[in-house]
Design a protein around this motif. Structure first.
Motif, PDB file in Angstrom:
ATOM      1  N   ASP A 158      43.606  36.044  44.152  1.00 51.78           N
ATOM      2  CA  ASP A 158      44.713  36.898  44.829  1.00 51.78           C
ATOM      3  C   ASP A 158      45.195  38.012  43.653  1.00 51.78           C
ATOM      4  O   ASP A 158      45.804  37.444  42.671  1.00 51.78           O
ATOM      5  CB  ASP A 158      45.684  35.776  45.146  1.00 51.78           C
ATOM      6  CG  ASP A 158      46.829  36.647  46.039  1.00 51.78           C
ATOM      7  OD1 ASP A 158      47.100  37.756  45.676  1.00 51.78           O
ATOM      8  OD2 ASP A 158      47.626  35.992  46.804  1.00 51.78           O
ATOM      9  N   LEU A 159      45.206  39.382  44.028  1.00 49.25           N
ATOM     10  CA  LEU A 159      45.578  40.242  43.158  1.00 49.25           C
ATOM     11  C   LEU A 159      47.012  40.428  42.875  1.00 49.25           C
ATOM     12  O   LEU A 159      47.492  40.958  42.120  1.00 49.25           O
ATOM     13  CB  LEU A 159      44.979  41.617  43.523  1.00 49.25           C
ATOM     14  CG  LEU A 159      43.441  41.755  43.328  1.00 49.25           C
ATOM     15  CD1 LEU A 159      42.908  43.163  43.869  1.00 49.25           C
ATOM     16  CD2 LEU A 159      42.995  41.446  41.914  1.00 49.25           C
ATOM     17  N   CYS A 160      47.833  39.790  43.943  1.00 43.01           N
ATOM     18  CA  CYS A 160      49.325  39.998  43.948  1.00 43.01           C
ATOM     19  C   CYS A 160      49.967  38.975  42.893  1.00 43.01           C
ATOM     20  O   CYS A 160      50.808  39.504  42.203  1.00 43.01           O
ATOM     21  CB  CYS A 160      49.797  39.745  45.180  1.00 43.01           C
ATOM     22  SG  CYS A 160      49.601  41.037  46.417  1.00 43.01           S
ATOM     23  N   ASN A 184      48.904  36.276  49.433  1.00 46.01           N
ATOM     24  CA  ASN A 184      47.749  36.698  50.328  1.00 46.01           C
ATOM     25  C   ASN A 184      47.917  38.140  50.848  1.00 46.01           C
ATOM     26  O   ASN A 184      47.444  38.384  52.120  1.00 46.01           O
ATOM     27  CB  ASN A 184      48.008  35.559  51.560  1.00 46.01           C
ATOM     28  CG  ASN A 184      47.616  34.406  51.258  1.00 46.01           C
ATOM     29  OD1 ASN A 184      46.874  33.861  50.236  1.00 46.01           O
ATOM     30  ND2 ASN A 184      48.258  33.452  51.927  1.00 46.01           N
ATOM     31  N   GLN A 185      48.032  39.244  50.231  1.00 49.44           N
ATOM     32  CA  GLN A 185      47.987  40.500  50.428  1.00 49.44           C
ATOM     33  C   GLN A 185      46.700  41.068  49.968  1.00 49.44           C
ATOM     34  O   GLN A 185      46.134  42.071  50.861  1.00 49.44           O
ATOM     35  CB  GLN A 185      49.088  41.077  49.934  1.00 49.44           C
ATOM     36  CG  GLN A 185      50.370  40.646  50.177  1.00 49.44           C
ATOM     37  CD  GLN A 185      51.417  41.752  50.546  1.00 49.44           C
ATOM     38  OE1 GLN A 185      51.129  42.847  50.572  1.00 49.44           O
ATOM     39  NE2 GLN A 185      52.555  41.028  50.947  1.00 49.44           N
ATOM     40  N   GLN A 186      46.127  40.777  48.990  1.00 47.08           N
ATOM     41  CA  GLN A 186      44.702  41.419  48.596  1.00 47.08           C
ATOM     42  C   GLN A 186      44.077  40.662  47.744  1.00 47.08           C
ATOM     43  O   GLN A 186      44.363  40.204  46.652  1.00 47.08           O
ATOM     44  CB  GLN A 186      45.202  42.841  47.937  1.00 47.08           C
ATOM     45  CG  GLN A 186      43.855  43.744  47.563  1.00 47.08           C
ATOM     46  CD  GLN A 186      44.149  44.936  46.994  1.00 47.08           C
ATOM     47  OE1 GLN A 186      45.256  45.134  46.368  1.00 47.08           O
ATOM     48  NE2 GLN A 186      43.216  45.983  46.899  1.00 47.08           N
ATOM     49  N   TRP A 187      42.858  40.257  48.170  1.00 44.99           N
ATOM     50  CA  TRP A 187      41.991  39.354  47.487  1.00 44.99           C
ATOM     51  C   TRP A 187      40.633  40.012  47.217  1.00 44.99           C
ATOM     52  O   TRP A 187      40.249  41.047  47.840  1.00 44.99           O
ATOM     53  CB  TRP A 187      41.588  38.061  48.398  1.00 44.99           C
ATOM     54  CG  TRP A 187      42.702  37.175  48.933  1.00 44.99           C
ATOM     55  CD1 TRP A 187      43.907  37.355  48.356  1.00 44.99           C
ATOM     56  CD2 TRP A 187      42.523  35.868  49.566  1.00 44.99           C
ATOM     57  NE1 TRP A 187      44.486  36.143  48.865  1.00 44.99           N
ATOM     58  CE2 TRP A 187      43.573  35.335  49.906  1.00 44.99           C
ATOM     59  CE3 TRP A 187      41.507  35.644  50.341  1.00 44.99           C
ATOM     60  CZ2 TRP A 187      43.996  34.190  50.380  1.00 44.99           C
ATOM     61  CZ3 TRP A 187      41.618  34.492  51.272  1.00 44.99           C
ATOM     62  CH2 TRP A 187      42.889  33.746  51.142  1.00 44.99           C
ATOM     63  N   VAL A 188      40.058  39.457  46.041  1.00 41.63           N
ATOM     64  CA  VAL A 188      38.833  40.167  45.408  1.00 41.63           C
ATOM     65  C   VAL A 188      38.129  38.913  45.244  1.00 41.63           C
ATOM     66  O   VAL A 188      38.454  38.037  45.014  1.00 41.63           O
ATOM     67  CB  VAL A 188      39.037  40.979  44.139  1.00 41.63           C
ATOM     68  CG1 VAL A 188      39.818  42.301  44.559  1.00 41.63           C
ATOM     69  CG2 VAL A 188      39.692  40.304  43.149  1.00 41.63           C
TER      70      VAL A 188
END
Length: 59
Positions: free
Chosen positions: A26-28, A2-6
């Motif tokens: 979730d990009l992580c 849950n750090q960077q979503w697109v």
């Protein structure tokens, strides 16, 4: 993570009709957080994601 979503909406042509695949990623860790396949790209699709992901009750 849950750090960077697109979010993405992609148009497909299947059997002579348009379909739209929309997803939140979730990009992580590459996990798909939410997805939907619809026949029309409308704001309700995106707004529904926001409510679903953050558990915001609809008005």
């Amino acid at each position: 993570m849950n750090q960077q979503w697109v979010m993405d909406v992609t148009e497909f042509h299947l059997f002579g009709e348009k379909r739209y695949l929309s997803l939140v990623l979730d990009l992580c860790n590459g996990e798909i957080i939410a997805y939907a396949v619809v026949s029309h790209p409308v704001y309700r699709l995106v707004g529904g994601y926001i409510r679903e992901i953050f558990y915001i009750p609809s008005a």
